[in-house]
Design an enzyme around this catalytic site. Structure first.
Site, mmCIF file in Angstrom:
data_model
loop_
_atom_site.group_PDB
_atom_site.id
_atom_site.type_symbol
_atom_site.label_atom_id
_atom_site.label_comp_id
_atom_site.label_asym_id
_atom_site.label_seq_id
_atom_site.Cartn_x
_atom_site.Cartn_y
_atom_site.Cartn_z
ATOM 1 N N GLU A 1 -3.874 4.291 3.295
ATOM 2 C CA GLU A 1 -2.763 3.413 3.615
ATOM 3 C C GLU A 1 -3.244 2.042 4.099
ATOM 4 O O GLU A 1 -2.705 1.022 3.692
ATOM 5 C CB GLU A 1 -1.892 4.087 4.692
ATOM 6 N N ASP A 2 -4.220 2.037 4.961
ATOM 7 C CA ASP A 2 -4.556 0.796 5.666
ATOM 8 C C ASP A 2 -5.876 0.147 5.272
ATOM 9 O O ASP A 2 -6.250 -0.878 5.837
ATOM 10 C CB ASP A 2 -4.580 1.052 7.188
#
Ligand code: MN
Length: 704
Positions: free
Chosen positions: A76-77
């Site tokens: 996700e990051d």
């Protein structure tokens, strides 16, 4: 922040055979991937996944789950890809990380409802795939809640806290993770109800200060009692959590002082027999509060929770709650499902994709049988979703609707135009009627026709606000069109009586006098009868009815009270519409079901109808007021005839309440005039005056 070796040591402590290499590689990969990213607290971002992994070690979870905790934010990051994760850490970890990522991906950019619904759906899907995804997500949420106070935006903090209270804490409870549930609720409560939280905490402190080390004294008292009775027990006392006290205060509307069970004790015994023995000893010593004893050992809760619960009257003013359970039950209660995931020495250490644990099997079965996700909702007690239904477009887009919605609601939720033109629907490929209620997970295809309009009948079964409003709007438009047509007809008729071609200016002037914006407003006013015939005539041609104004009689108005004798006091009566009796007429009353007494003139044609009930002999009283008489007048078709007629009525002070052109040909116009008259004598005079007028051909009173 946990160092690499500390984390690995923690896992090895409960699982000596754990894949040390996997943990080390995950640690290094995550640290490098997150690089110099920072948390709101100012800590390196990397500290977050490591703390999450640390929380997971408290649940004694397997190395794959711990690695998932370490890696859970990398897709996700960071620039890491699912392929990379799979190549480096294997298919199991990749699938778990992907599951957790899916849960987080949708946060932001959506409305609260959409996000919550989407979260739930993904949750259920991810959980059905592997429950460990949920454990990681809950640990993730727990750490985020522990560090929530670093987030500057109040709105964001409250949103996260609300979501925690509504979704994550109930899920933790559902899987028996009471430790997580307690902490999640406490942290969310602090955020959502800061004043309530402060109050409860202060009161608890006050209670503690006032009673010395009461908890410890009572605990040792219980221990002594059980020891004397031959039961070796570990007794721990604790105050109830502020949030649970708060909920009780809310639910029971009672004062803090009167709140029972502020202190709870946990008695840990070696085995089940000892648990029942301990219960017996406690009940012999202190009086049990009726209705508070619960045996969750012989009948465990659906989430597997086992314990004995009782509440006893410990001293005059204090009731205490006591939970009695074995050490194993205690661990299950704290860690719930996770207790069964923990490494068991000598046991099977292969990844337990689906454990044989009754409630979990139930839950997974329910999710697997996706036909009824509402059962899952029921199980997970996500009450906020129980009044919702989730359906999908053919393209897989999720549409959230109120429960009970039908394809029409669905169509309007997708697009107003789709709703307006829908003629049918297919649910899961099968043609259904438009009023078929949707079920969770239905795929809905709307069949449409450009020629279709919203059907007023839809209002009977649509439930969403949007669909209801659209149908109402359409019905209102239809009604308006009909009113306009009717108003236009009335206008033509009334203005036609003037026999004058009207200029646009005259019409504009009339609109001005009537304080109406345009012709449309005038037509509507005529149709709704807010503007009457005479008002229109007067506005179009001022003076044409100028003398028709009722003379002031010192009474309150056209419909002043009349009195009739011969009626039972209090009985409702009305003057019949057919014969229009006026004071002076001989009258009788006829009972009509639901309408009271109808007053007719004695020669009314309707009185001859068969089946009429008995006539009441009535007489006009002293306060006769006015009556409305109806006359039919035939006048010459010539300019000024109507004016002549109305002039006579005006001269005699008869107020015209209605004037209708009923018939006309080239020579004659027939008007029916309803007028307020004082009494029969008044009317007789008027009729005589009309008959004396050249313009008037004939005049008759209408009595039926
Ligand atoms: Mn995270």
């Amino acid at each position: 922040m946990l160092r690499q070796y500390e984390l690995v040591d923690r896992v090895l402590a409960y699982d000596p055979d754990a894949d040390e290499d996997l943990l080390n590689r995950a640690y290094v990969f995550s640290m490098q991937a997150h690089g110099s990213q920072l948390r709101a607290s100012g800590d390196p971002y990397f500290s977050h996944p490591i703390e999450v992994a640390g929380i997971l070690t408290e649940l004694k979870l397997d190395a794959e789950t711990i690695a998932t905790g370490i890696l859970h934010d990398t897709i996700e990051d960071t620039v890491a890809t699912p392929e990379q994760i799979e190549k480096l850490f294997g298919a199991h970890v990749a699938r778990l990380v992907d599951g957790v990522t899916k849960l987080s991906k949708i946060e932001g950019g959506l409305t609260a409802n959409e996000r919550a619904a989407e979260n739930l759906r993904k949750f259920l899907l991810a959980m059905s795939d592997d429950i460990r995804v949920l454990l990681v997500k809950l640990a993730d949420r727990l750490h985020n809640m522990r560090t929530l106070h670093f987030i500057p935006s109040l709105e964001k903090r409250q949103r996260i806290a609300r979501e925690t209270m509504d979704i994550y804490a109930p899920l933790a409870e559902r899987i028996g993770l009471y430790g997580f549930m307690d902490e999640l609720q406490a942290l969310a409560f602090q955020q959502l109800e800061p004043e309530g939280y402060d109050t409860v905490v202060k009161r608890l402190e006050g209670l503690r200060a006032g009673s010395g080390d009461m908890v410890a004294r009572i605990a040792s008292g219980i221990r002594l009692l059980l020891g004397t009775g031959g039961v070796e027990a570990d007794v721990r006392g604790r105050e109830k959590r502020p949030y649970s006290i708060w909920r009780k205060l809310q639910a029971h509307r009672i004062a803090f002082e009167n709140l029972p069970d502020v202190i709870a004790f946990r008695v840990i015994v070696p085995d089940i027999a000892a648990a029942y023995r301990a219960l017996g000893l406690i009940h012999q010593r202190w009086q049990a509060v009726p209705g508070r004893f619960k045996d969750f050992i012989s009948t465990p809760k659906r989430n597997g929770y086992r314990s004995l619960h009782t509440t006893v009257i410990h001293s005059e003013r204090m009731r205490i709650e006591i939970q009695i359970r074995t050490a194993e039950m205690d661990r299950e209660a704290e860690f719930g499902l996770a207790a069964h995931w923990a490494y068991k020495a000598g046991g099977d250490t292969s990844a337990p994709a689906r454990v044989a644990y009754p409630w979990l099997k139930d839950l997974l079965d329910a999710v697997d049988q996706a036909a009824s996700p509402e059962e899952v909702l029921e199980h997970t007690r996500l009450a906020m979703f129980q009044d919702q239904v989730f359906a999908f477009t053919p393209k897989g887009e999720l549409i959230q609707l109120p429960a009970g919605s039908c394809p029409v609601d669905f169509a309007y939720a997708v697009h107003t135009e789709l709703g307006d033109t829908c003629v049918g629907a297919k649910i899961n490929g099968r043609v259904v009627t438009l009023r078929t209620p949707l079920a969770n997970g239905d795929q809905v295809e709307i069949l449409r026709s450009k020629a279709q309009h919203p059907d007023p009948a839809w209002e009977g079964f649509v439930v969403s606000i949007k669909a209801r409003a659209a149908v109402r709007r359409f019905v209102r438009q239809q009604e308006r069109a009909e009113l306009l047509a009717m108003g236009r007809k009335l206008y033509d008729e009334v203005v036609g009586r003037l026999k004058l071609p009207l200029s646009e200016d005259a019409v504009d002037a009339a609109l001005g006098r009537l304080k109406l914006a345009d012709r449309t407003a005038l037509y509507l006013a005529l149709a709704r009868q807010t503007v009457g015939d005479t008002a229109l005539l007067e506005a179009v041609l001022p003076g044409s009815t100028a003398n028709l104004k009722p003379k002031k009689r010192g009474r309150s108005g056209p419909k002043a009270a009349i009195s009739i004798t011969g009626l039972t006091p209090g009985v409702a009566y009305s003057l019949a519409d057919c014969c229009h009796p006026i004071p002076g007429d001989r009258i009788v009353g006829v009972g009509r079901a639901g309408k009271g007494i109808e007053v007719h003139s004695i020669d009314c044609a309707h009185l001859a109808e068969p089946g009429e009930s008995e006539w009441l002999d009535l007489h006009w009283g002293d306060e006769t007021g006015t009556g409305v008489a109806r006359v039919s007048a035939v006048v010459h078709n010539a300019p000024g005839s109507l004016a002549a007629l109305t002039a006579i009525l005006a001269h005699h002070g008869a107020n015209i309440v209605n004037l209708t052109l009923t018939d006309r040909d080239r020579a004659f116009h027939n008007f029916v005039v309803d007028m307020e008259v004082d009494d029969l004598a008044h009317l007789t005079n008027i009729v005589a005056a009309l008959r004396a007028t050249k313009a008037v051909v004939s005049v008759e009173r209408v009595k039926a």
